[in-house]
Design a protein around this motif. Structure first.
Motif, short mmCIF file in Angstrom:
data_model
loop_
_atom_site.label_atom_id
_atom_site.label_comp_id
_atom_site.label_asym_id
_atom_site.label_seq_id
_atom_site.Cartn_x
_atom_site.Cartn_y
_atom_site.Cartn_z
N LYS A 140 1.17 10.63 3.65
CA LYS A 140 1.56 10.59 5.06
C LYS A 140 3.06 10.71 5.22
N VAL A 141 3.82 10.02 4.35
CA VAL A 141 5.28 10.09 4.41
C VAL A 141 5.76 11.51 4.12
N LYS A 142 5.18 12.15 3.13
CA LYS A 142 5.56 13.52 2.80
C LYS A 142 5.30 14.46 3.98
N ALA A 143 4.15 14.26 4.64
CA ALA A 143 3.77 15.13 5.75
C ALA A 143 4.66 14.92 6.97
N ALA A 174 9.14 16.45 -8.03
CA ALA A 174 9.57 15.05 -7.88
C ALA A 174 9.74 14.70 -6.41
N PHE A 175 9.56 13.41 -6.09
CA PHE A 175 9.69 12.98 -4.71
C PHE A 175 10.83 11.97 -4.58
N LYS A 176 11.77 12.25 -3.66
CA LYS A 176 12.87 11.33 -3.35
C LYS A 176 13.14 11.39 -1.86
N LEU A 177 13.44 10.24 -1.29
CA LEU A 177 13.71 10.17 0.14
C LEU A 177 14.74 9.07 0.38
N ASP A 178 15.87 9.43 1.01
CA ASP A 178 16.94 8.47 1.25
C ASP A 178 16.44 7.26 2.05
N GLU A 179 15.78 7.54 3.16
CA GLU A 179 15.32 6.47 4.05
C GLU A 179 13.80 6.40 3.99
N ASP A 180 13.26 5.99 2.87
CA ASP A 180 11.82 5.88 2.71
C ASP A 180 11.33 4.66 3.50
N PRO A 181 10.50 4.86 4.51
CA PRO A 181 10.07 3.75 5.36
C PRO A 181 9.19 2.72 4.64
N ARG A 182 8.74 3.05 3.46
CA ARG A 182 7.88 2.12 2.71
C ARG A 182 8.68 1.03 2.01
N ILE A 229 7.80 13.13 7.10
CA ILE A 229 9.25 13.12 6.89
C ILE A 229 9.70 14.22 5.93
N GLY A 230 8.90 14.49 4.91
CA GLY A 230 9.25 15.54 3.95
C GLY A 230 9.73 14.98 2.63
N ASN A 231 10.37 15.84 1.85
CA ASN A 231 10.85 15.49 0.52
C ASN A 231 12.25 16.05 0.36
N GLU A 232 13.19 15.23 -0.08
CA GLU A 232 14.58 15.68 -0.20
C GLU A 232 14.89 16.29 -1.56
N ASN A 258 0.82 -1.22 0.00
CA ASN A 258 0.00 0.00 0.00
C ASN A 258 0.85 1.27 0.00
N ALA A 259 2.01 1.21 -0.65
CA ALA A 259 2.95 2.34 -0.64
C ALA A 259 2.35 3.61 -1.21
N GLU A 260 1.56 3.49 -2.28
CA GLU A 260 0.97 4.68 -2.91
C GLU A 260 0.04 5.41 -1.94
N GLU A 261 -0.74 4.63 -1.18
CA GLU A 261 -1.67 5.24 -0.23
C GLU A 261 -0.93 5.92 0.92
#
Length: 275
Positions: A144-147, A157-165, A149-152, A137-140
């Motif tokens: 929440k992840v953006k809110a 575009a969205f990128k995150l070094d330590e994406d919990p998904r 942790i944020g966006n690097e 369910n990563a898309e859903e």
């Protein structure tokens, strides 16, 4: 109006302030008397586009292109895409099996392949294929992840070094770009190229605020690009990302594609810049 028939071989029009109706009269006069008319393309000033002539429905057309012209190099690019994609698919079959088994064990009960709508050539939508590296369910969870942790990456575009998904085995697949292998199917279908700007999700394209950023859509998206060999996830400025893409478009040649493909191999094997 008569033109001096004793000395005039051609008439050249360069002024950007010229009246088109007067230019039409001049062309007609020159045509009747067998005098060449040269009209500078500075009448329609451009910063990037290159002018050329073509025809449409029997009508002569002045064309301004900011992408490579159709040529033998473009034909060669299409051939290399199909032959190269098929060759890499056959050579990498053990990795496909490895990824399939690993995903099934690490994340049972969910699809092995991840499908997402991406923006292709001129924004045409297509379904990209990748080995799944995130929870089902990563898309859903994205909002929440953006809110939380944020966006690097600065920009849409969205990128995150330590994406919990991302699950652990998925992180390994990403590090060595094994998750990208199913995109070879997209290449065989003509939706992607081996080399070209990376395709962004449709919702990220819709979030682009600068119209100039959309120029990266004017070439078929690719598996690898200048971004891939220039640090990949270490590049967090979307403006820099777009500049790399437009530089590729403006300087494209079949030899540039070959250079990028050669440099991609060590970047992938060493996991350079991958997250």
């Amino acid at each position: 109006q008569m033109i001096d028939q004793t000395s005039t071989e051609r008439v050249v029009v360069l002024s950007q302030d010229a009246d088109f109706s007067r230019i039409t009269q001049l062309v007609e006069a020159c045509e009747l008397q067998g005098v060449e008319t040269w009209i500078g393309t500075s009448l329609l000033p451009t910063k990037i586009s290159r002018p050329s002539f073509d025809s449409m429905g029997g009508e002569g057309m002045l064309v301004f292109r900011s992408t490579p012209d159709f040529s033998w190099q473009m034909v060669a690019k299409n051939v290399i895409d199909r032959v190269g994609a098929l060759g890499v698919m056959l050579a990498s079959l053990p990795l496909w099996l490895f990824a399939y088994v690993g995903i099934k064990l690490a994340s049972p009960g969910a699809p092995v392949l991840f499908r997402q709508e991406r923006a292709g050539l001129y924004g045409k939508k297509f379904c990209i294929l990748k080995f799944r590296t995130m929870v089902p369910n990563a898309e859903e969870q994205l909002a929440k992840v953006k809110a939380e942790i944020g966006n690097e990456v600065d920009g849409p575009a969205f990128k995150l070094d330590e994406d919990p998904r991302i699950f652990p085995f998925g992180a390994f697949l990403r590090k060595y770009s094994i998750d990208e292998l199913p995109q070879l199917i997209n290449v065989l279908k003509g939706e992607m190229s081996l080399v070209g700007p990376r395709p962004l999700p449709v919702h990220e394209i819709e979030a682009i605020s600068k119209s100039a950023h959309r120029r990266r859509l004017s070439m078929k998206p690719g598996l690898t690009c200048l971004w891939q060999i220039s640090g990949r996830s270490n590049i967090t400025d979307f403006e820099e990302w777009v500049q790399l893409d437009t530089r590729y478009i403006d300087n494209w040649s079949i030899w540039e594609d070959i250079r990028i493909l050669i440099k991609t191999v060590p970047a992938v094997l060493l996991g350079k810049g991958a997250k």
